[in-house]
Scaffold this active site. Sequence first.
Site, mmCIF file in Angstrom:
data_model
loop_
_atom_site.group_PDB
_atom_site.id
_atom_site.type_symbol
_atom_site.label_atom_id
_atom_site.label_comp_id
_atom_site.label_asym_id
_atom_site.label_seq_id
_atom_site.Cartn_x
_atom_site.Cartn_y
_atom_site.Cartn_z
ATOM 1 N N ASP A 170 15.088 17.775 0.541
ATOM 2 C CA ASP A 170 15.836 17.617 -1.013
ATOM 3 C C ASP A 170 16.437 16.910 -1.699
ATOM 4 O O ASP A 170 16.438 17.087 -3.329
ATOM 5 C CB ASP A 170 17.025 18.870 -0.753
ATOM 6 C CG ASP A 170 16.747 20.328 -0.334
ATOM 7 O OD1 ASP A 170 15.612 20.982 -0.628
ATOM 8 O OD2 ASP A 170 17.301 21.356 0.620
ATOM 9 N N GLU A 195 13.634 15.352 -3.534
ATOM 10 C CA GLU A 195 13.090 16.205 -4.594
ATOM 11 C C GLU A 195 14.621 16.215 -6.051
ATOM 12 O O GLU A 195 14.338 16.007 -7.175
ATOM 13 C CB GLU A 195 13.134 17.641 -4.702
ATOM 14 C CG GLU A 195 12.133 17.765 -3.598
ATOM 15 C CD GLU A 195 12.020 19.609 -3.343
ATOM 16 O OE1 GLU A 195 12.881 20.078 -2.698
ATOM 17 O OE2 GLU A 195 11.047 19.618 -2.775
ATOM 18 N N HIS A 230 0.771 -1.231 -0.335
ATOM 19 C CA HIS A 230 -0.152 0.135 -0.108
ATOM 20 C C HIS A 230 1.049 1.895 0.002
ATOM 21 O O HIS A 230 1.611 1.392 0.964
ATOM 22 C CB HIS A 230 -0.625 -0.572 1.713
ATOM 23 C CG HIS A 230 -2.131 -0.622 1.263
ATOM 24 N ND1 HIS A 230 -2.004 -2.174 1.368
ATOM 25 C CD2 HIS A 230 -3.320 -0.668 1.422
ATOM 26 C CE1 HIS A 230 -3.486 -3.032 1.797
ATOM 27 N NE2 HIS A 230 -4.207 -1.819 1.401
ATOM 28 N N GLN A 274 9.793 25.791 3.061
ATOM 29 C CA GLN A 274 10.516 25.227 2.427
ATOM 30 C C GLN A 274 12.363 24.595 2.237
ATOM 31 O O GLN A 274 12.853 23.925 2.574
ATOM 32 C CB GLN A 274 10.400 25.187 1.059
ATOM 33 C CG GLN A 274 9.146 24.883 0.834
ATOM 34 C CD GLN A 274 8.323 23.961 -1.104
ATOM 35 O OE1 GLN A 274 9.060 24.025 -1.923
ATOM 36 N NE2 GLN A 274 8.028 25.605 -1.508
ATOM 37 N N GLU A 313 13.324 21.466 4.531
ATOM 38 C CA GLU A 313 13.270 20.456 3.479
ATOM 39 C C GLU A 313 15.119 19.700 3.800
ATOM 40 O O GLU A 313 15.710 18.705 2.646
ATOM 41 C CB GLU A 313 13.311 20.998 1.549
ATOM 42 C CG GLU A 313 11.474 21.126 1.504
ATOM 43 C CD GLU A 313 11.066 21.982 -0.027
ATOM 44 O OE1 GLU A 313 12.448 21.936 -0.836
ATOM 45 O OE2 GLU A 313 10.373 21.157 0.060
ATOM 46 N N ASP A 369 8.815 19.033 -7.291
ATOM 47 C CA ASP A 369 8.910 20.187 -5.702
ATOM 48 C C ASP A 369 7.817 19.574 -4.990
ATOM 49 O O ASP A 369 6.956 19.447 -5.194
ATOM 50 C CB ASP A 369 8.173 21.438 -6.662
ATOM 51 C CG ASP A 369 8.789 22.325 -5.423
ATOM 52 O OD1 ASP A 369 9.326 21.861 -3.907
ATOM 53 O OD2 ASP A 369 8.414 23.691 -6.001
ATOM 54 N N ASN A 408 8.125 -3.415 2.966
ATOM 55 C CA ASN A 408 6.509 -3.232 3.549
ATOM 56 C C ASN A 408 6.201 -3.906 5.060
ATOM 57 O O ASN A 408 5.612 -3.048 5.865
ATOM 58 C CB ASN A 408 5.509 -4.523 2.503
ATOM 59 C CG ASN A 408 4.340 -3.847 2.784
ATOM 60 O OD1 ASN A 408 3.930 -2.840 3.595
ATOM 61 N ND2 ASN A 408 3.004 -5.355 2.697
HETATM 62 MN MN MN Z 1 9.967 21.906 -2.090
#
Ligand code: MN
Length: 295
Positions: free
Chosen positions: A263, A266, A133, A282, A286, A272, A164
């Site tokens: 970060d 990302e 899931h 952020q 981040e 983002d 999992n």
């Molecule tokens: Mn971001």
Amino acid sequence: MQRTFTRLLSLALLGSLAASCAKEETVAPTAPAAAVQHQDATATRDNHLALGNPSGASTSTSYYWNYLMVKSQFAMSYHRDRGTPNWVSWHLSSAWVGSTPRQDNFAPDNALPSGWYRPTSTSYSGSGFDRGHNCPSADRTGSVADNSATFLMSNMIPQAPNNNQRTWANLENYCRTLVSAGNEVYVIMGSYGKGGTGSNGYHTTLDQGRVTVPARIWKVVVVLPNGSSDASRVTSSTRVIAIDTPNDNSLNSSWGTYRTTVDAIEQATGYDLLSAVSSSVQSVVEARVDNGPTS
Ligand code: MN
Ligand code: MN
């Protein structure tokens, strides 16, 4: 004699502590006044994309690699050719949690555009990977409809069983612990890359190539005390947990081992995350690796 007595006393104290800890699993713990006030803030069911749409997913079917599906229980970006979501985003508060039992009714998602392959309940059979899931069953126990939605195959990825059932399950449980303590959390889970090692060895795809086995599985959790206007309440001191794990059965069962920065996720995915949060906040949350408790 006195020493023996002290020792007996501390043993008795330890015993009662252990008993009260065990009790907390079924009975709400008695909280100090401040914490009670926290818990009294009304828990609501909020927008799953309140913190943003990480990949700019769209409901246009031409976005077959980044197709937006918003359900009342969660929102996702789905990839037609991987046969899995890219990410699933959901709000979790005590308003989502009830007493509906796990339905276990894995099913194809008929909300996928017609003509697209819909993974079925048996697509992963014999592969050595769990139907993992994204939005967990135990996060959606308010009704049969809510719980059933988590068993749609569009909410699944082929996930190594030890990932999992141990690492991931531990973090999912911890998120619900945070909710029991009077918080609401936003969770974004995603996966990327190709090829993982389950209980039957390394595979890149399943179901005759129609489902891709991801190489990495990540999660970002934003923790807020219950309240409203959530995106604007995220500050530089808000707890943000980010993990990125290998889809490999030999991984560690402790999720804390895999903590990283938003970060880094990302950078690996091109998304983002938390885009609805001010960019100055952020840039702080981040870049930070969580070092808070893990249970
Ligand atoms: Mn971001
Ligand atoms: Mn809220």
